[in-house]
Design an enzyme around this catalytic site. Structure first.
Site, PDB file in Angstrom:
ATOM      1  N   LYS A   2      -3.902 -48.079   5.738  1.00  0.00           N
ATOM      2  CA  LYS A   2      -4.163 -46.744   6.212  1.00  0.00           C
ATOM      3  C   LYS A   2      -4.909 -47.050   7.665  1.00  0.00           C
ATOM      4  CE  LYS A   2      -4.590 -43.676   2.488  1.00  0.00           C
ATOM      5  NZ  LYS A   2      -5.589 -42.844   1.537  1.00  0.00           N
ATOM      6  N   HIS A  41      22.616 -49.205 -18.501  1.00  0.00           N
ATOM      7  CA  HIS A  41      24.020 -49.701 -17.844  1.00  0.00           C
ATOM      8  C   HIS A  41      23.514 -50.229 -16.238  1.00  0.00           C
ATOM      9  CE1 HIS A  41      26.766 -47.771 -20.714  1.00  0.00           C
ATOM     10  NE2 HIS A  41      25.845 -46.688 -20.667  1.00  0.00           N
ATOM     11  N   GLU A  58      -1.292 -49.272  -8.981  1.00  0.00           N
ATOM     12  CA  GLU A  58      -2.654 -48.837  -8.270  1.00  0.00           C
ATOM     13  C   GLU A  58      -3.941 -49.183  -8.757  1.00  0.00           C
ATOM     14  OE1 GLU A  58      -2.448 -46.169  -4.184  1.00  0.00           O
ATOM     15  OE2 GLU A  58      -3.167 -44.919  -6.012  1.00  0.00           O
TER      16      GLU A  58
END
Length: 443
Positions: free
Chosen positions: A434, A320, A299
């Protein structure tokens, strides 16, 4: 390169360690030299107080207020539920995990003398309904965090929770059950969380106006959950202060670990085309730290077509699942490995049973011996494969060292922003999303 609580090594990112795939001495030196301007800027802002992040570590009055609020909130409680998205959630989770949160069988202090902790950062209908259905509201406490007070997800969670408590017949108890963290009231500025909570008489702590989101981990946003898990908030800040002191006193950029890290990570991208940065700690207690780092780096520095993609990983489990890509995939990945000392070695493995299982080499070893061996072996394997790898060695994972690591990476990110000519504190893409969400819901 050391900052007291940890030792950072970028040797595995240099051409001497990975010929043809690492940074040449002159390349790294040039980028490190460029950090001098950023360091001078940070020192000036520390002196003037223009960047509160650099001063918060020396303060304690807000900790006093948070301690008092937590003590009052915890009275008669069996559980505290924390709500806050993005940096308002990840910081607290990162610190709480050091205290054993979300780790079965791991805790710090006396877990039965304090309420349990839960975190709800993502907005999901099923999860929220499941969290509230059948809840013993009288024995549960709720903490909601939003700097602006206008975060849609957090307000939706708050409204739903308040409604559920009222439906349970506990409306009169709401001021005792809830706590808010948001910015102080300001004339001409709307704050939905403050307005909502004030209408119920719910107490609130002031969110620091100059430190927000991904950088708020060392404020009451992160420290309140830490204290709820029995951690020493002052020790966390003291660890962070040591990194700031090193930055202020560094005679050259080479004496400042965050500057060295910023130079190395930025140079790898600019000089060698590295596009992905992996954060891979070898401790369950640093799992959320890895995710916090991802938000911090992504960000802050993913802007204007620039930036590198951070990936969270956890050793040994991701040996793994992701290591194949890191070691044998495209040559655009650099890995940071964090090795944490553990005073508890874990179970000692029976030699006869190990031999029977065909793994005699682990007989007589402890669990910690195995994890330590893997954390070094993977770094060596990455080097042999010609992949850039940086290491952090933490002698003891505690409040001071986590505070130091958090401050290291916040400073590293800020310095990298200077090198990339980006503002590490804004997030225009997030703000656009937003706005569009609000428009869609308003139709």
């Amino acid at each position: 390169m050391t900052a007291g609580a940890y030792v950072q090594s970028i040797a595995g990112c240099l051409d001497a360690a990975i010929p043809g795939h690492g940074l040449k001495p002159s390349e790294f030196s040039d980028w490190l030299g460029l950090t001098a301007v950023a360091l001078e800027d940070l020192r000036a802002k520390h002196k003037s107080g223009a960047l509160p992040l650099l001063r918060i570590t020396a303060e304690s009055s807000d900790i006093d207020l948070a301690e008092a609020a937590l003590a009052k909130l915890s009275h008669g409680a069996r559980m505290i539920m924390f709500f806050g998205t993005g940096g308002s959630g990840l910081g607290g989770q990162t610190l709480a995990q050091l205290g054993g949160w979300a780790l079965p069988g791991v805790s710090k202090g006396k877990p039965h003398t304090r309420p349990r902790t839960r975190f709800y950062d993502n907005l999901d209908a099923d999860t929220l309904s499941g969290a509230l259905d059948g809840l013993d509201f009288a024995a549960t406490r709720f903490v909601f965090t939003s700097k602006s007070g206008g975060t849609t997800e957090t307000l939706a969670q708050a409204i739903a929770t308040l409604s559920a408590v009222k439906a349970a017949g506990l409306a009169a108890k709401i001021p005792e059950l809830f706590l808010g963290i948001t910015e102080p009231a300001k004339a001409g500025t709307s704050n939905g969380l403050r307005s909502l909570f004030s209408s119920f008489g719910i107490p609130m702590l002031d969110h620091h106006t100059g430190i927000g989101g991904r950088f708020s981990v060392l404020t009451n946003v992160g420290l309140l959950p830490a204290m709820a898990r029995g951690l020493d908030a002052r020790a966390i800040r003291a660890g962070a202060q040591r990194v700031i002191d090193e930055m202020l006193n560094a005679k050259t950029p080479a004496d400042c670990a965050p500057a060295v890290g910023a130079a190395a990570m930025t140079a790898l991208s600019s000089e060698l085309g590295i596009r992905t940065l992996v954060m891979m700690p070898y401790s369950d207690r640093l799992g959320k730290f890895s995710e916090w780092y991802v938000q911090l780096w992504a960000e802050s520095l993913g802007k204007g077509g620039a930036g590198t993609c951070p990936i969270p990983a956890l050793g040994p489990v991701d040996q793994h699942s992701q290591l194949q890509l890191f070691m044998d995939g495209p040559r655009e990945i650099a890995i940071t490995i964090v090795r944490a000392g553990n005073p508890k070695p874990g179970a000692k493995l029976d030699a006869d049973l190990a031999k029977t299982a065909g793994v005699g080499f682990i007989g007589g070893k402890t669990i910690n011996d195995i994890v330590e061996a893997q954390s070094h072996a993977v770094a060596d394997a990455l080097t042999k494969a010609g992949r850039p790898v940086r290491t952090f060695d933490v002698a003891q994972l505690d409040e001071a060292s986590i505070g130091a690591l958090l401050m290291h990476f916040m400073l590293e990110t800020i310095i990298a922003g200077h090198l990339m000519d980006l503002d590490p504190f804004d997030q225009p893409a997030v703000e656009l999303a937003k706005v569009l969400t609000k428009e869609r819901l308003s139709r």
